[in-house]
Design an enzyme around this catalytic site. Structure first.
Site, PDB file in Angstrom:
ATOM      1  N   LYS A 102       0.879  -1.164   0.000  1.00 47.02           N
ATOM      2  CA  LYS A 102       0.000   0.000   0.000  1.00 47.02           C
ATOM      3  C   LYS A 102       0.917   1.215   0.000  1.00 47.02           C
ATOM      4  O   LYS A 102       1.576   1.520   0.992  1.00 47.02           O
ATOM      5  CB  LYS A 102      -0.918   0.026   1.219  1.00 47.02           C
ATOM      6  N   GLY A 163      -8.549   9.498   9.093  1.00 50.85           N
ATOM      7  CA  GLY A 163      -8.977   9.564  10.478  1.00 50.85           C
ATOM      8  C   GLY A 163     -10.023  10.621  10.788  1.00 50.85           C
ATOM      9  O   GLY A 163     -10.387  10.800  11.950  1.00 50.85           O
ATOM     10  N   ALA A 189      -9.786   6.003   3.615  1.00 52.43           N
ATOM     11  CA  ALA A 189      -9.646   7.200   4.457  1.00 52.43           C
ATOM     12  C   ALA A 189     -10.954   7.969   4.552  1.00 52.43           C
ATOM     13  O   ALA A 189     -11.639   8.213   3.563  1.00 52.43           O
ATOM     14  CB  ALA A 189      -8.541   8.119   3.967  1.00 52.43           C
ATOM     15  N   GLY A 190     -11.290   8.325   5.790  1.00 48.72           N
ATOM     16  CA  GLY A 190     -12.451   9.162   6.053  1.00 48.72           C
ATOM     17  C   GLY A 190     -13.740   8.423   6.329  1.00 48.72           C
ATOM     18  O   GLY A 190     -14.733   9.022   6.727  1.00 48.72           O
ATOM     19  N   ASN A 211     -10.134   1.881   9.219  1.00 49.45           N
ATOM     20  CA  ASN A 211      -9.264   1.711  10.381  1.00 49.45           C
ATOM     21  C   ASN A 211      -9.830   2.448  11.599  1.00 49.45           C
ATOM     22  O   ASN A 211     -10.372   1.853  12.517  1.00 49.45           O
ATOM     23  CB  ASN A 211      -7.851   2.181  10.063  1.00 49.45           C
ATOM     24  N   THR A 212      -9.760   3.784  11.578  1.00 47.51           N
ATOM     25  CA  THR A 212     -10.130   4.564  12.758  1.00 47.51           C
ATOM     26  C   THR A 212     -11.540   4.265  13.252  1.00 47.51           C
ATOM     27  O   THR A 212     -11.777   4.135  14.461  1.00 47.51           O
ATOM     28  CB  THR A 212     -10.000   6.066  12.453  1.00 47.51           C
TER      29      THR A 212
END
Length: 266
Positions: A102, A163, A189-190, A211-212
């Site tokens: 990645k 995040g 992301a986001g 993830n977050t």
């Protein structure tokens, strides 16, 4: 009926949910969340992995990811330019990790937005060296096509900053990318809620990386389950064929034919 598998670089995956491994309160909790998510691709920041074989207790994340069950996708997060990203990728390969990368290059520590020029340079070189490259990029359709032309395996546009949990602020650009791409588009992301993931999958994205939203949840394992369920359901809906959005109402029980029948009888 099972959903169609996700295919990246000729390899099939049942899950369309990719999972990041940062921000978990412990590696043991991360391991449980991976299992609950059903993810078969797990990203690991090379900064948090001990590649020396020395069993560093503060960098033992790889001990908690089963390589027989999940593809370990080494992440060059932290690289500020192409040179640093190339060094990290080569180090991961030399340590025996899969040659899947990645590619993530963001020199700005505040917004963490990817550098398009350095990403393109590094992607082209890594492809030439035999890596399977999954680049994290801004939602830029032109850059996506340029990267596809040099042989990357996917493009991974951001929905909003890393995040931030703000969802698909770049929806219009991602839609263009989906319409043009011949390789998988993975929204990265986001994504801060299962509904964001559903939106991405229903609009035609091939997968999402989260993830977050999972790691920072009150109960990461239950949240991983929630994301798993919604991604599977959203893909089922996409494959079934969603109804077209309309600007005006469309009666589910039209009156026209009914009134005409009454007039004929009278």
């Amino acid at each position: 009926m099972e959903n169609k598998p996700l295919v990246i670089a000729g390899r099939q995956f049942r899950s369309r949910l990719l999972l990041g491994t940062g921000k978990f309160s412990s590696n043991a909790l991360m391991q449980k969340a991976i299992e609950a998510s059903g993810a078969e691709i797990v990203t690991v920041s090379l900064r948090r992995a001990d590649l020396s074989g020395g069993k560093d207790p503060f960098a033992d994340i790889l001990d908690y990811v089963d390589p027989k069950r999940c593809l370990i996708l080494a992440n060059t997060s932290g690289a500020r330019n192409a040179e640093e990203a190339l060094r990290l990728a080569r180090l991961a390969a030399a340590a025996g990790l899969p040659k899947w990368i990645k590619l993530e290059i963001h020199p700005d520590p505040y917004y963490l937005l990817p550098d398009p020029m350095e990403t393109f340079i590094a992607a082209k070189q890594l492809v030439n060296e035999g890596f399977t490259v999954l680049p994290y990029i801004n939602a830029d359709p032109v850059l996506a096509k340029r990267l596809e032309d040099v042989g990357v395996a996917t493009v991974m546009p951001l929905g909003s900053p890393i995040g931030s949990n703000r969802g698909l602020e770049t929806r219009a650009q991602i839609e263009i990318m989906i319409s043009q791409a011949t390789i998988p588009v993975v929204v990265d992301a986001g994504i801060g809620a299962p509904s964001h993931a559903a939106e991405a999958i229903e609009m035609g994205a091939d997968a999402v990386l989260v993830n977050t939203a999972i790691a920072a949840a009150g109960d990461p394992v239950r949240m991983a389950c929630a994301f798993r369920c919604v991604v599977e359901s959203a893909r089922e809906a996409f494959e079934a064929g969603l109804s077209l959005r309309m600007e005006t109402a469309s009666a589910t029980s039209p009156l026209e034919g009914f009134l005409a029948t009454l007039q004929t009888k009278n």
